[in-house]
Design a protein around this motif. Structure first.
Motif, PDB file in Angstrom:
ATOM      1  N   GLU B  85      -1.774  12.385  -7.493  1.00 25.34           N
ATOM      2  CA  GLU B  85      -1.906  11.104  -8.203  1.00 25.34           C
ATOM      3  C   GLU B  85      -1.148   9.983  -7.489  1.00 25.34           C
ATOM      4  O   GLU B  85      -1.528   8.820  -7.579  1.00 25.34           O
ATOM      5  CB  GLU B  85      -1.351  11.230  -9.639  1.00 25.34           C
ATOM      6  CG  GLU B  85      -2.046  12.272 -10.495  1.00 25.34           C
ATOM      7  CD  GLU B  85      -3.538  12.024 -10.606  1.00 25.34           C
ATOM      8  OE1 GLU B  85      -3.934  10.866 -10.808  1.00 25.34           O
ATOM      9  OE2 GLU B  85      -4.315  12.996 -10.465  1.00 25.34           O
ATOM     10  N   GLN B  86      -0.046  10.351  -6.821  1.00 25.49           N
ATOM     11  CA  GLN B  86       0.810   9.323  -6.211  1.00 25.49           C
ATOM     12  C   GLN B  86       0.247   8.794  -4.900  1.00 25.49           C
ATOM     13  O   GLN B  86       0.466   7.636  -4.547  1.00 25.49           O
ATOM     14  CB  GLN B  86       2.228   9.876  -5.960  1.00 25.49           C
ATOM     15  CG  GLN B  86       3.090   9.946  -7.210  1.00 25.49           C
ATOM     16  CD  GLN B  86       2.622  11.040  -8.168  1.00 25.49           C
ATOM     17  OE1 GLN B  86       2.334  12.159  -7.745  1.00 25.49           O
ATOM     18  NE2 GLN B  86       2.504  10.712  -9.437  1.00 25.49           N
ATOM     19  N   GLY B  87      -0.420   9.664  -4.153  1.00 23.64           N
ATOM     20  CA  GLY B  87      -0.891   9.250  -2.832  1.00 23.64           C
ATOM     21  C   GLY B  87       0.266   8.869  -1.938  1.00 23.64           C
ATOM     22  O   GLY B  87       1.258   9.606  -1.855  1.00 23.64           O
ATOM     23  N   THR B  88       0.162   7.706  -1.297  1.00 21.70           N
ATOM     24  CA  THR B  88       1.268   7.246  -0.470  1.00 21.70           C
ATOM     25  C   THR B  88       1.400   5.740  -0.647  1.00 21.70           C
ATOM     26  O   THR B  88       0.640   5.138  -1.404  1.00 21.70           O
ATOM     27  CB  THR B  88       1.053   7.636   1.009  1.00 21.70           C
ATOM     28  OG1 THR B  88       2.261   7.389   1.734  1.00 21.70           O
ATOM     29  CG2 THR B  88      -0.082   6.845   1.636  1.00 21.70           C
ATOM     30  N   GLU B  89       2.386   5.160   0.045  1.00 19.72           N
ATOM     31  CA  GLU B  89       2.607   3.722  -0.080  1.00 19.72           C
ATOM     32  C   GLU B  89       2.687   3.088   1.298  1.00 19.72           C
ATOM     33  O   GLU B  89       3.297   3.653   2.208  1.00 19.72           O
ATOM     34  CB  GLU B  89       3.926   3.441  -0.819  1.00 19.72           C
ATOM     35  CG  GLU B  89       3.768   3.421  -2.309  1.00 19.72           C
ATOM     36  CD  GLU B  89       5.043   2.976  -3.018  1.00 19.72           C
ATOM     37  OE1 GLU B  89       4.948   2.719  -4.209  1.00 19.72           O
ATOM     38  OE2 GLU B  89       6.103   2.895  -2.370  1.00 19.72           O
ATOM     39  N   ILE B  90       2.103   1.918   1.424  1.00 16.97           N
ATOM     40  CA  ILE B  90       2.218   1.116   2.648  1.00 16.97           C
ATOM     41  C   ILE B  90       3.027  -0.127   2.290  1.00 16.97           C
ATOM     42  O   ILE B  90       2.698  -0.821   1.319  1.00 16.97           O
ATOM     43  CB  ILE B  90       0.838   0.736   3.198  1.00 16.97           C
ATOM     44  CG1 ILE B  90       0.082   2.005   3.626  1.00 16.97           C
ATOM     45  CG2 ILE B  90       0.968  -0.233   4.378  1.00 16.97           C
ATOM     46  CD1 ILE B  90      -1.365   1.763   3.998  1.00 16.97           C
ATOM     47  N   GLU B  91       4.085  -0.343   3.047  1.00 14.98           N
ATOM     48  CA  GLU B  91       4.937  -1.507   2.803  1.00 14.98           C
ATOM     49  C   GLU B  91       4.681  -2.544   3.891  1.00 14.98           C
ATOM     50  O   GLU B  91       4.628  -2.206   5.078  1.00 14.98           O
ATOM     51  CB  GLU B  91       6.402  -1.076   2.810  1.00 14.98           C
ATOM     52  CG  GLU B  91       7.316  -2.220   2.475  1.00 14.98           C
ATOM     53  CD  GLU B  91       8.512  -1.774   1.635  1.00 14.98           C
ATOM     54  OE1 GLU B  91       9.537  -2.423   1.731  1.00 14.98           O
ATOM     55  OE2 GLU B  91       8.376  -0.762   0.896  1.00 14.98           O
ATOM     56  N   VAL B  92       4.502  -3.784   3.483  1.00 16.58           N
ATOM     57  CA  VAL B  92       4.149  -4.848   4.424  1.00 16.58           C
ATOM     58  C   VAL B  92       5.178  -5.967   4.328  1.00 16.58           C
ATOM     59  O   VAL B  92       5.463  -6.463   3.234  1.00 16.58           O
ATOM     60  CB  VAL B  92       2.743  -5.413   4.120  1.00 16.58           C
ATOM     61  CG1 VAL B  92       2.323  -6.399   5.199  1.00 16.58           C
ATOM     62  CG2 VAL B  92       1.718  -4.296   4.002  1.00 16.58           C
ATOM     63  N   THR B  93       5.742  -6.313   5.467  1.00 12.06           N
ATOM     64  CA  THR B  93       6.632  -7.473   5.538  1.00 12.06           C
ATOM     65  C   THR B  93       6.133  -8.367   6.657  1.00 12.06           C
ATOM     66  O   THR B  93       5.347  -7.936   7.508  1.00 12.06           O
ATOM     67  CB  THR B  93       8.098  -7.066   5.823  1.00 12.06           C
ATOM     68  OG1 THR B  93       8.131  -6.365   7.068  1.00 12.06           O
ATOM     69  CG2 THR B  93       8.660  -6.186   4.726  1.00 12.06           C
ATOM     70  N   ALA B  94       6.582  -9.610   6.664  1.00  6.52           N
ATOM     71  CA  ALA B  94       6.132 -10.521   7.709  1.00  6.52           C
ATOM     72  C   ALA B  94       7.123 -11.657   7.866  1.00  6.52           C
ATOM     73  O   ALA B  94       7.911 -11.941   6.957  1.00  6.52           O
ATOM     74  CB  ALA B  94       4.750 -11.080   7.373  1.00  6.52           C
ATOM     75  N   ALA B  95       7.085 -12.254   9.018  1.00  5.25           N
ATOM     76  CA  ALA B  95       7.937 -13.402   9.303  1.00  5.25           C
ATOM     77  C   ALA B  95       7.096 -14.487   9.949  1.00  5.25           C
ATOM     78  O   ALA B  95       6.205 -14.199  10.759  1.00  5.25           O
ATOM     79  CB  ALA B  95       9.067 -12.991  10.239  1.00  5.25           C
ATOM     80  N   VAL B  96       7.386 -15.726   9.580  1.00  5.22           N
ATOM     81  CA  VAL B  96       6.689 -16.857  10.204  1.00  5.22           C
ATOM     82  C   VAL B  96       7.265 -17.056  11.599  1.00  5.22           C
ATOM     83  O   VAL B  96       8.476 -17.161  11.781  1.00  5.22           O
ATOM     84  CB  VAL B  96       6.873 -18.131   9.356  1.00  5.22           C
ATOM     85  CG1 VAL B  96       6.332 -19.347  10.100  1.00  5.22           C
ATOM     86  CG2 VAL B  96       6.178 -17.968   8.009  1.00  5.22           C
ATOM     87  N   ARG B  97       6.380 -17.071  12.592  1.00  2.76           N
ATOM     88  CA  ARG B  97       6.812 -17.238  13.975  1.00  2.76           C
ATOM     89  C   ARG B  97       6.712 -18.694  14.404  1.00  2.76           C
ATOM     90  O   ARG B  97       7.524 -19.185  15.161  1.00  2.76           O
ATOM     91  CB  ARG B  97       5.933 -16.360  14.884  1.00  2.76           C
ATOM     92  CG  ARG B  97       6.251 -16.429  16.353  1.00  2.76           C
ATOM     93  CD  ARG B  97       5.749 -15.176  17.054  1.00  2.76           C
ATOM     94  NE  ARG B  97       4.367 -14.870  16.687  1.00  2.76           N
ATOM     95  CZ  ARG B  97       3.311 -15.299  17.375  1.00  2.76           C
ATOM     96  NH1 ARG B  97       3.447 -16.026  18.444  1.00  2.76           N
ATOM     97  NH2 ARG B  97       2.093 -14.980  16.982  1.00  2.76           N
TER      98      ARG B  97
END
Lengths: 148, 130
Positions: B85-97
């Motif tokens: 049920e949990q599957g997995t997680e993708i975490e996304v971060t970003a920075a303005v260049r």
């Protein structure tokens, strides 16, 4: 996997036009959890200045992946599809894809190389209207893994 | 400037739905038997599904469905999706260049799963919000 570098620069015939449907955009947006109204509601898209719902940024893969089979299945090039993994992907937009678009793909082999026993194949797909209006350019690099 | 992190949960059902919507029915994205037969630890997410989720993050940061003008990634590591049920997680971060005078904002993106980077050289150019 050795790929023939003489294929660099080869361009394939245009694909048959793909009709971008409103429901297909909604289905794709729903599958990726994209809830912005302009992906689903024509009125919200019109408020942004578009004639109909707007496709999410990676939507063109629906047509370009099918189109690049021209290359991957070219018997002269001889790619073993069971050994293919996706390397890179890029979309450069002239304008967003919207429902009602008719889109034609022209594939070109941009780069071919072999390194460490693996083949690397970079394709560029120019996605245009049938009249030749540029919509988006799509690059895809696949890696054909060597044996063993 | 760092943009607020976003997390996407990915389950097997999501992969099936994406397969149907995208037309990518490669069995490594739905069959453990076939995935393990080609040396994978199990069913993995479509690279293009991961790219689509990160594209959603970019669109949400931009604040407009039509804001993305250029978006590219390199796939570096498969996202393994367990059959639970949990599957997995993708975490996304970003920075303005960079924010250009032409009204464009360039951002550098990091996407991880289980602490490991799943994309590299992930970059987008969006119309500058506001």
């Amino acid at each position: 996997m050795s790929l023939d570098p003489s294929f660099v620069g080869r361009t394939y015939p245009p694909t048959a036009p793909y009709q971008v449907g409103r429901e297909k955009i909604r289905e794709f947006a729903t599958a990726i959890g994209a809830t912005e109204p302009a992906h689903h509601d024509p009125a919200a898209a019109r408020a942004l200045g578009h004639p109909d719902v707007v496709a999410p940024p990676t939507f063109p893969v629906v047509l370009t992946m099918a189109a690049t089979r021209q290359i991957v299945e070219d018997p002269d090039l001889g790619v073993d599809y069971s050994r293919v993994v996706h390397g890179d992907q890029r979309f450069a937009y002239t304008r967003p894809v919207v429902a009602g678009d008719e889109l034609v793909c022209v594939n070109t082999i941009e780069d071919v190389r072999t390194r460490g026993g693996h083949g690397f194949l970079t394709t560029r797909t120019e996605v245009t209207t049938p009249d030749g209006e540029s919509v988006v350019t799509v690059w895809s690099k696949i890696v054909v893994r060597g044996e063993g | 400037m760092e943009l607020p992190a976003k997390t996407f949960r990915v389950t097997r059902a999501d992969l099936i739905r994406y397969a149907g919507a995208s037309g990518d029915f490669n069995p490594i994205h739905w069959s453990d038997r076939i995935a393990t037969s080609v040396g994978l630890p199990g069913v993995i997410a479509h690279g293009m599904f991961t790219m689509a989720l990160v594209g959603r993050a970019v669109t949400e940061w931009a604040g407009a469905a039509d804001a993305v003008v250029d978006y590219g990634v390199r796939f570096t590591r498969p996202v393994v999706v367990p059959d639970d049920e949990q599957g997995t997680e993708i975490e996304v971060t970003a920075a303005v260049r960079e924010v250009t005078d032409a009204g464009l904002t360039r951002i550098d993106i990091t996407a991880t799963c289980g602490g490991e980077k799943v994309l590299s050289q992930a970059k987008a150019t969006i119309r500058t919000p506001g």
